[in-house]
Design a protein around this motif. Structure first.
Motif, PDB file in Angstrom:
ATOM      1  N   UNK A   1      -4.393  37.388  10.920  1.00 11.13           N
ATOM      2  CA  UNK A   1      -4.985  36.064  10.817  1.00 11.13           C
ATOM      3  C   UNK A   1      -4.951  35.325  12.158  1.00 11.13           C
ATOM      4  N   UNK A   2      -6.052  34.648  12.460  1.00 12.59           N
ATOM      5  CA  UNK A   2      -6.087  33.790  13.644  1.00 12.59           C
ATOM      6  C   UNK A   2      -5.420  32.468  13.274  1.00 12.59           C
ATOM      7  N   UNK A   3      -4.379  32.043  13.987  1.00 17.28           N
ATOM      8  CA  UNK A   3      -3.702  30.783  13.656  1.00 17.28           C
ATOM      9  C   UNK A   3      -4.655  29.587  13.773  1.00 17.28           C
ATOM     10  N   UNK A   4      -4.610  28.717  12.773  1.00 19.38           N
ATOM     11  CA  UNK A   4      -5.420  27.502  12.809  1.00 19.38           C
ATOM     12  C   UNK A   4      -4.594  26.348  12.251  1.00 19.38           C
ATOM     13  N   UNK A   5      -4.954  25.132  12.637  1.00 16.84           N
ATOM     14  CA  UNK A   5      -4.408  23.934  12.000  1.00 16.84           C
ATOM     15  C   UNK A   5      -5.594  23.157  11.470  1.00 16.84           C
ATOM     16  N   UNK A   6      -5.669  23.006  10.145  1.00 17.65           N
ATOM     17  CA  UNK A   6      -6.779  22.293   9.528  1.00 17.65           C
ATOM     18  C   UNK A   6      -6.244  21.027   8.883  1.00 17.65           C
ATOM     19  N   UNK A   7      -6.838  19.892   9.248  1.00 16.56           N
ATOM     20  CA  UNK A   7      -6.384  18.616   8.708  1.00 16.56           C
ATOM     21  C   UNK A   7      -7.430  18.023   7.762  1.00 16.56           C
ATOM     22  N   UNK A   8      -6.950  17.548   6.618  1.00 17.43           N
ATOM     23  CA  UNK A   8      -7.818  16.941   5.624  1.00 17.43           C
ATOM     24  C   UNK A   8      -7.887  15.430   5.842  1.00 17.43           C
ATOM     25  N   UNK A   9      -9.035  14.866   5.530  1.00 17.21           N
ATOM     26  CA  UNK A   9      -9.280  13.438   5.770  1.00 17.21           C
ATOM     27  C   UNK A   9      -8.783  12.617   4.579  1.00 17.21           C
ATOM     28  N   UNK A  10      -7.957  11.596   4.825  1.00 22.27           N
ATOM     29  CA  UNK A  10      -7.490  10.726   3.740  1.00 22.27           C
ATOM     30  C   UNK A  10      -8.561   9.711   3.357  1.00 22.27           C
ATOM     31  N   UNK A  11      -8.310   9.020   2.236  1.00 21.71           N
ATOM     32  CA  UNK A  11      -9.266   8.023   1.773  1.00 21.71           C
ATOM     33  C   UNK A  11      -8.508   6.808   1.247  1.00 21.71           C
ATOM     34  N   UNK A  12      -9.135   5.649   1.315  1.00 21.75           N
ATOM     35  CA  UNK A  12      -8.537   4.409   0.812  1.00 21.75           C
ATOM     36  C   UNK A  12      -8.981   4.190  -0.622  1.00 21.75           C
TER      37      UNK A  12
ATOM     38  N   UNK B   1       0.870  -1.182   0.000  1.00 24.39           N
ATOM     39  CA  UNK B   1       0.000   0.000   0.000  1.00 24.39           C
ATOM     40  C   UNK B   1       0.907   1.233   0.000  1.00 24.39           C
ATOM     41  N   UNK B   2       0.544   2.221  -0.792  1.00 25.61           N
ATOM     42  CA  UNK B   2       1.313   3.465  -0.836  1.00 25.61           C
ATOM     43  C   UNK B   2       0.502   4.639  -0.325  1.00 25.61           C
ATOM     44  N   UNK B   3       1.161   5.531   0.402  1.00 22.20           N
ATOM     45  CA  UNK B   3       0.518   6.793   0.795  1.00 22.20           C
ATOM     46  C   UNK B   3       0.907   7.839  -0.242  1.00 22.20           C
ATOM     47  N   UNK B   4      -0.065   8.611  -0.671  1.00 25.02           N
ATOM     48  CA  UNK B   4       0.005   9.588  -1.771  1.00 25.02           C
ATOM     49  C   UNK B   4      -0.509   8.892  -3.025  1.00 25.02           C
ATOM     50  N   UNK B   5      -1.291   9.642  -3.772  1.00 21.62           N
ATOM     51  CA  UNK B   5      -2.001   9.059  -4.911  1.00 21.62           C
ATOM     52  C   UNK B   5      -1.243   9.297  -6.206  1.00 21.62           C
ATOM     53  N   UNK B   6      -0.061   8.706  -6.327  1.00 22.78           N
ATOM     54  CA  UNK B   6       0.749   8.881  -7.542  1.00 22.78           C
ATOM     55  C   UNK B   6       0.060   8.214  -8.728  1.00 22.78           C
TER      56      UNK B   6
ATOM     57  N   UNK C   1      -1.897  -0.476  -7.682  1.00 18.71           N
ATOM     58  CA  UNK C   1      -1.507  -0.445  -6.269  1.00 18.71           C
ATOM     59  C   UNK C   1      -2.588   0.239  -5.424  1.00 18.71           C
ATOM     60  N   UNK C   2      -2.907  -0.379  -4.313  1.00 17.61           N
ATOM     61  CA  UNK C   2      -3.804   0.256  -3.339  1.00 17.61           C
ATOM     62  C   UNK C   2      -3.084   1.452  -2.724  1.00 17.61           C
ATOM     63  N   UNK C   3      -3.771   2.586  -2.635  1.00 20.00           N
ATOM     64  CA  UNK C   3      -3.148   3.800  -2.100  1.00 20.00           C
ATOM     65  C   UNK C   3      -4.049   4.470  -1.067  1.00 20.00           C
ATOM     66  N   UNK C   4      -3.410   5.256  -0.235  1.00 17.32           N
ATOM     67  CA  UNK C   4      -4.124   6.171   0.674  1.00 17.32           C
ATOM     68  C   UNK C   4      -4.016   7.547   0.041  1.00 17.32           C
ATOM     69  N   UNK C   5      -5.130   8.104  -0.346  1.00 19.52           N
ATOM     70  CA  UNK C   5      -5.122   9.344  -1.121  1.00 19.52           C
ATOM     71  C   UNK C   5      -5.332  10.573  -0.252  1.00 19.52           C
ATOM     72  N   UNK C   6      -4.724  11.657  -0.692  1.00 22.68           N
ATOM     73  CA  UNK C   6      -4.963  12.965  -0.097  1.00 22.68           C
ATOM     74  C   UNK C   6      -5.874  13.754  -1.038  1.00 22.68           C
ATOM     75  N   UNK C   7      -6.787  14.561  -0.504  1.00 25.15           N
ATOM     76  CA  UNK C   7      -7.602  15.427  -1.375  1.00 25.15           C
ATOM     77  C   UNK C   7      -6.771  16.638  -1.820  1.00 25.15           C
TER      78      UNK C   7
END
Length: 337
Positions: A317-328, A274-279, A289-295
């Motif tokens: 700017x108000x500091x924020x940390x925003x995380x995106x949800x991965x997908x299989x 399995x690879x992380x990143x949707x090359x 190959x099965x991958x874990x994709x980023x939007x």
């Protein structure tokens, strides 16, 4: 022939100069669709060309933005740049792209160069070393957005993947296929402990623990691109070699597939991957190959929107940390034991 002016456009469209100015600056909040269409039609009829320099001077803006990527070789870098540029061009903003090549000194030189060119703001995939330079930008209220990485001691608007969840999805998929001996290979953490790599390693340990699997130090490797082939050789010479491998990013996955091809190992019969990143190459490989994709497109678009908001707010700017949800994204590279 006399060059048409903003007054000519306003008069023919039957609106005020300020309304035409709002249209040119893409401020449509209080403008009807009918008025927008009429102004656009008159601009085409008259072949009116706005004076870009006058616009910049009047608004104290250059309508240029700098994007500094840590490494332009990554799939994430290339695809997110495209999304950033597409979004900013909608607002008449040009993008200057710089590749720091994971070199903090090169990155700092680009920051100084872009500031000298008076860009309106910066989107940075930070190398992470020069926290003092980033904090100086924040003190100056310079519009700044981090993408893909965080930096200790720097509080700004930051957007990145939920990296621990990405690894968790991969481990869940492998465990569902009865794998217990699962290896992970990432690129080196580096002196500045690059965020995705740190979080994917920690996510790996947590995911194994949650699944009741033992953590084996020899299965977790963080090595340079040049050392991946030798690392794989060492893994498969272990008394109990891994049955499955998680590639920490697209560069690692490419090296793993080169090794597999050279050794004529069969996927998934002899090794599940399995690879992380949707090359793109992961999907045209045989088997896919099965991958874990980023939007990635969403990440780039949101980074551009976040920077535009910061520019409008004058860097307040108000500091924020925003995380995106991965997908299989299931391929055919995982075998059930």
């Amino acid at each position: 022939m006399k060059k048409p002016t903003i007054e000519d456009v306003a008069q023919k469209a039957g609106v005020s100069k300020s309304t035409v100015s709002q249209f040119l600056n893409k401020r449509y909040k209080y403008m009807s669709d009918q008025t927008r269409d009429r102004i656009a039609e008159v601009i085409r009829e008259l072949n009116y060309q706005p004076n870009g320099l006058a616009r910049s001077l009047k608004q104290n803006r250059t309508f240029m933005v700098g994007v500094i990527v840590a490494n332009i070789d990554y799939t994430l870098s290339i695809q997110s740049i495209r999304a950033i540029e597409e979004e900013l061009q909608r607002f008449g903003i040009q993008v200057i792209i710089c590749n720091a090549d994971e070199n903090p000194d090169k990155e700092s030189q680009y920051i100084e160069m872009l500031k000298a060119r008076q860009v309106d703001g910066l989107i940075i995939f930070p190398t992470g070393k020069h926290a003092d330079i980033y904090n100086q930008l924040i003190r100056e209220k310079y519009p700044l957005v981090f993408l893909d990485r965080l930096v200790d001691g720097v509080n700004t608007r930051s957007l990145l993947l939920d990296n621990e969840m990405a690894v968790k999805l991969a481990i869940q998929e492998l465990v569902a296929h009865k794998h217990e001996r699962i290896a992970l290979i990432t690129l080196p953490l580096g002196l500045n402990r690059i965020t995705p790599r740190v979080e994917r390693l920690s996510g790996y340990k947590k995911a194994l623990e949650e699944r009741g699997l033992p953590f084996r130090e020899e299965y977790m490797r963080s090595v340079s691109k040049e050392d991946i082939q030798q690392t794989l050789e060492e893994l498969f010479q272990l008394p109990e070699p891994p049955t499955a491998l998680l590639a920490g990013n697209d560069i690692v996955l490419a090296e793993v597939l080169k090794y597999v091809n050279a050794r004529r190992k069969r996927i998934p019969a002899e090794l599940s991957i399995i690879g992380i990143d949707d090359a793109e190459f992961a999907h045209i490989y045989n088997p896919p190959i099965t991958t874990i994709t980023q939007p990635i497109a969403d990440m780039g678009k949101q980074a551009a929107k976040t920077l535009l908001s910061s520019i409008e707010e004058g860097g307040e700017s108000v500091p924020i940390i925003y995380r995106f949800v991965p997908d299989l994204n299931r391929g055919e590279s995982v075998k059930t034991l």
